[in-house]
Design a protein around this motif. Sequence first.
Motif, mmCIF file in Angstrom:
data_model
loop_
_atom_site.group_PDB
_atom_site.id
_atom_site.type_symbol
_atom_site.label_atom_id
_atom_site.label_comp_id
_atom_site.label_asym_id
_atom_site.label_seq_id
_atom_site.Cartn_x
_atom_site.Cartn_y
_atom_site.Cartn_z
ATOM 1 N N HIS A 432 19.747 20.006 53.556
ATOM 2 C CA HIS A 432 20.099 18.650 53.148
ATOM 3 C C HIS A 432 19.304 17.657 53.985
ATOM 4 O O HIS A 432 19.093 17.873 55.185
ATOM 5 C CB HIS A 432 21.596 18.400 53.340
ATOM 6 N N LEU A 433 18.866 16.586 53.369
ATOM 7 C CA LEU A 433 18.191 15.501 54.066
ATOM 8 C C LEU A 433 19.048 14.251 53.960
ATOM 9 O O LEU A 433 19.612 13.965 52.897
ATOM 10 C CB LEU A 433 16.805 15.249 53.471
ATOM 11 N N GLU A 434 19.127 13.493 55.053
ATOM 12 C CA GLU A 434 19.983 12.300 55.082
ATOM 13 C C GLU A 434 19.161 11.075 55.458
ATOM 14 O O GLU A 434 17.923 11.104 55.380
ATOM 15 C CB GLU A 434 21.144 12.524 56.063
ATOM 16 N N ASP A 435 19.862 10.000 55.869
ATOM 17 C CA ASP A 435 19.223 8.722 56.182
ATOM 18 C C ASP A 435 18.049 8.924 57.142
ATOM 19 O O ASP A 435 18.171 9.601 58.165
ATOM 20 C CB ASP A 435 20.222 7.769 56.832
ATOM 21 N N GLY A 436 16.915 8.312 56.801
ATOM 22 C CA GLY A 436 15.749 8.376 57.671
ATOM 23 C C GLY A 436 14.804 9.519 57.375
ATOM 24 O O GLY A 436 13.719 9.571 57.956
ATOM 25 N N SER A 437 15.178 10.437 56.486
ATOM 26 C CA SER A 437 14.298 11.564 56.156
ATOM 27 C C SER A 437 13.324 11.165 55.048
ATOM 28 O O SER A 437 13.494 10.150 54.378
ATOM 29 C CB SER A 437 15.127 12.775 55.715
ATOM 30 N N HIS A 438 12.306 11.987 54.873
ATOM 31 C CA HIS A 438 11.341 11.738 53.804
ATOM 32 C C HIS A 438 10.942 13.068 53.184
ATOM 33 O O HIS A 438 11.086 14.131 53.795
ATOM 34 C CB HIS A 438 10.111 10.997 54.343
ATOM 35 N N PHE A 439 10.435 13.019 51.965
ATOM 36 C CA PHE A 439 10.008 14.223 51.261
ATOM 37 C C PHE A 439 8.978 13.843 50.208
ATOM 38 O O PHE A 439 8.846 12.664 49.843
ATOM 39 C CB PHE A 439 11.209 14.934 50.615
ATOM 40 N N GLY A 440 8.265 14.849 49.719
ATOM 41 C CA GLY A 440 7.263 14.614 48.678
ATOM 42 C C GLY A 440 5.918 14.173 49.208
ATOM 43 O O GLY A 440 5.068 13.720 48.428
ATOM 44 N N GLU A 441 5.674 14.302 50.540
ATOM 45 C CA GLU A 441 4.420 13.822 51.098
ATOM 46 C C GLU A 441 3.213 14.652 50.661
ATOM 47 O O GLU A 441 2.067 14.205 50.750
ATOM 48 C CB GLU A 441 4.494 13.788 52.628
ATOM 49 N N ILE A 442 3.458 15.867 50.152
ATOM 50 C CA ILE A 442 2.352 16.709 49.686
ATOM 51 C C ILE A 442 1.607 16.039 48.536
ATOM 52 O O ILE A 442 0.383 16.140 48.412
ATOM 53 C CB ILE A 442 2.879 18.091 49.265
ATOM 54 N N ALA A 443 2.365 15.320 47.701
ATOM 55 C CA ALA A 443 1.747 14.655 46.551
ATOM 56 C C ALA A 443 0.792 13.553 46.973
ATOM 57 O O ALA A 443 -0.113 13.186 46.208
ATOM 58 C CB ALA A 443 2.837 14.082 45.647
ATOM 59 N N LEU A 444 0.976 13.004 48.194
ATOM 60 C CA LEU A 444 0.081 11.944 48.651
ATOM 61 C C LEU A 444 -1.245 12.502 49.167
ATOM 62 O O LEU A 444 -2.260 11.807 49.173
ATOM 63 C CB LEU A 444 0.754 11.140 49.777
ATOM 64 N N ILE A 445 -1.214 13.763 49.610
ATOM 65 C CA ILE A 445 -2.400 14.353 50.226
ATOM 66 C C ILE A 445 -3.251 15.094 49.199
ATOM 67 O O ILE A 445 -4.476 14.952 49.165
ATOM 68 C CB ILE A 445 -1.993 15.320 51.362
ATOM 69 N N ILE A 446 -2.593 15.896 48.377
ATOM 70 C CA ILE A 446 -3.315 16.725 47.408
ATOM 71 C C ILE A 446 -3.066 16.154 46.009
ATOM 72 O O ILE A 446 -1.941 16.150 45.515
ATOM 73 C CB ILE A 446 -2.841 18.190 47.471
ATOM 74 N N LYS A 447 -4.102 15.681 45.404
ATOM 75 C CA LYS A 447 -3.975 15.062 44.093
ATOM 76 C C LYS A 447 -3.708 16.099 43.014
ATOM 77 O O LYS A 447 -4.246 17.203 43.044
ATOM 78 C CB LYS A 447 -5.251 14.273 43.776
ATOM 79 N N ASP A 448 -2.853 15.745 42.061
ATOM 80 C CA ASP A 448 -2.509 16.587 40.907
ATOM 81 C C ASP A 448 -1.880 17.918 41.320
ATOM 82 O O ASP A 448 -1.986 18.926 40.599
ATOM 83 C CB ASP A 448 -3.742 16.859 40.036
ATOM 84 N N THR A 449 -1.252 17.945 42.484
ATOM 85 C CA THR A 449 -0.583 19.165 42.908
ATOM 86 C C THR A 449 0.803 19.253 42.276
ATOM 87 O O THR A 449 1.394 18.240 41.890
ATOM 88 C CB THR A 449 -0.435 19.195 44.448
ATOM 89 N N LEU A 450 1.319 20.477 42.162
ATOM 90 C CA LEU A 450 2.650 20.681 41.602
ATOM 91 C C LEU A 450 3.690 20.680 42.716
ATOM 92 O O LEU A 450 3.429 21.126 43.840
ATOM 93 C CB LEU A 450 2.702 22.008 40.832
ATOM 94 N N ARG A 451 4.872 20.189 42.403
ATOM 95 C CA ARG A 451 5.943 20.146 43.370
ATOM 96 C C ARG A 451 6.360 21.570 43.749
ATOM 97 O O ARG A 451 6.495 22.446 42.894
ATOM 98 C CB ARG A 451 7.156 19.416 42.797
ATOM 99 N N THR A 452 6.547 21.780 45.053
ATOM 100 C CA THR A 452 6.932 23.105 45.546
ATOM 101 C C THR A 452 8.441 23.275 45.645
ATOM 102 O O THR A 452 8.923 24.380 45.931
ATOM 103 C CB THR A 452 6.321 23.351 46.926
ATOM 104 N N ALA A 453 9.203 22.200 45.430
ATOM 105 C CA ALA A 453 10.665 22.280 45.540
ATOM 106 C C ALA A 453 11.292 21.209 44.663
ATOM 107 O O ALA A 453 10.623 20.256 44.225
ATOM 108 C CB ALA A 453 11.111 22.104 46.993
ATOM 109 N N SER A 454 12.569 21.398 44.383
ATOM 110 C CA SER A 454 13.352 20.408 43.635
ATOM 111 C C SER A 454 14.240 19.645 44.608
ATOM 112 O O SER A 454 14.727 20.199 45.603
ATOM 113 C CB SER A 454 14.214 21.085 42.574
ATOM 114 N N VAL A 455 14.467 18.375 44.318
ATOM 115 C CA VAL A 455 15.314 17.521 45.156
ATOM 116 C C VAL A 455 16.369 16.883 44.266
ATOM 117 O O VAL A 455 16.040 16.249 43.250
ATOM 118 C CB VAL A 455 14.488 16.430 45.866
ATOM 119 N N ILE A 456 17.627 17.058 44.642
ATOM 120 C CA ILE A 456 18.757 16.543 43.858
ATOM 121 C C ILE A 456 19.653 15.719 44.772
ATOM 122 O O ILE A 456 19.927 16.102 45.910
ATOM 123 C CB ILE A 456 19.565 17.697 43.225
#
Length: 511
Positions: A432-456
């Motif tokens: 679980h990620l809470e206040d102050g965490s971040h995710f999805g930074e892979i998409a900023l580095i590698i263009k057109d990459t597929l998500r490696t995980a789901s976030v709900i």
Amino acid sequence: MCVVSESSKMYTQHLRSFGAIVKERQRQILNYGFRIHPFSKANLIWSLTQLVVIFIEVVTLALSYVFFSMNSSFVYLYIFSILRYAMNAFFGLVVILNFFTGYYDEPNQEVVLDSTKIASEYFKTFFILDLTVTIPLEASYYLFWFWDKKTVQLLNCVKFLVVIRFYKHFKFCAEVLSINYYKYMVALVVICALFYWHIVCCLLMLFRLHLSSGGRKELMFKYARTIMHSFWSDISKTHPEIRAIIGAYYRGSLIIYNSSYGTDLPSTEAEVLLIWFGWYASSLFFIYILALIMEIMKGKTSAAHKYVEMEKQLKDYMRHKQLPMIMRSRILTYYEFRFQKSYFRENEILDTISEQLRQEINMHACRKLVENVIFFRNLPLNLLVRIISCLRIEVYLVNDIIIKANTPGTSMYFISTGTVAIYTKSGKEICHLEDGSHFGEIALIIKDTLRTASVIAVEVSEIYRLDQKDFVKAINPYPDLLANIQHIAAERMEVASMLDEYNRKEQTTKR
């Protein structure tokens, strides 16, 4: 009961997620164990109790003034005296507990639980008023022995200022219990009008008894001959208190509304001044009441009223579309969390101010995000301003899918308030990620990459989105920072791949 309640997410600005509430509870338990949090259930129950007791105090105190000259009235009974002393003891307990109850410091936007600051704030605000209410009327006679009883009784009229505390608690309870704004305002107008009418009628009768010439002890009963004579004579024989209180209401109402005593003319100049002052003060009060009514009727221009109108339109729209009740509830939850019951058009507001002010507003709005998110620490100020100006706020409800595995990624996300769950491609929950965490930074580095995980979303969450195209423009002048982000992204990709591979092997073994 004394720590912050989870329901505070819906009516506070700085505790809008379960993670923030947990941190606040830990801060209180570790550092301020013997305190009552201002956003706790105990404080709500205590405020509701004070509303009831203050109402009884105002009513009984005014009645004791009406029956001051009637030695046979119920105010001199033993039971009534016990009630008065019990309420004085209750207000004494209020004074004590106020030194252990925190408060919300709005300028600094923080909850203060330090005992020294609580005492300092209390001494500067309501301490004198609360202490005055705790002094019994009988004790006042001994405390001010050098004055006569009539003067001491007039001095005790300052206790009616306790209605200020009534308003404070009434407003707080309305916010916590999510009472509709229109209902709150209508109830406030009605209660204010009743309080004023009851207090003024009783006090005017008391003042007239003090100011009138000799032999006027029974003047509060004289008007009985003019209305309902046969019925009134029977009532007055068996229930003189009823006769006295209705007499006070009758004569007080004449002064408030007509500026006169009716057929019984004042006997002294002081009584004439009393009539004038009572009528003038009442006129000012009615102007205030009229202003409140106009605020209710014409309040569509305010943010709170606009939210109420928008909520009505939203309900009509959902009813017209025949949406299921679950969907309606989710939509209303979204609007309540997003706007905090105050509707405004942010884009129009920001378009009317300068670029410098817009940057300052964005920095202030995202100050906690900057403080909590490790990603933003030690960034150059120019880059930080550019990144924050590119952020887009989004609100996700419980079970909303923020990111889906194996889909193209174009954005990174920062959690302002809320909690999200991370799942591998195989559906295994990672963390679980809470206040102050971040995710999805892979998409900023590698263009057109597929998500490696789901976030709900696990709870209602306020999340800022940073798109790849905006990030590239901002980060280009800082290659060292780009390398650092690439390192973090590579580590997360490796961990996600390892967990996903492990889960697949585990499922294969079970089969």
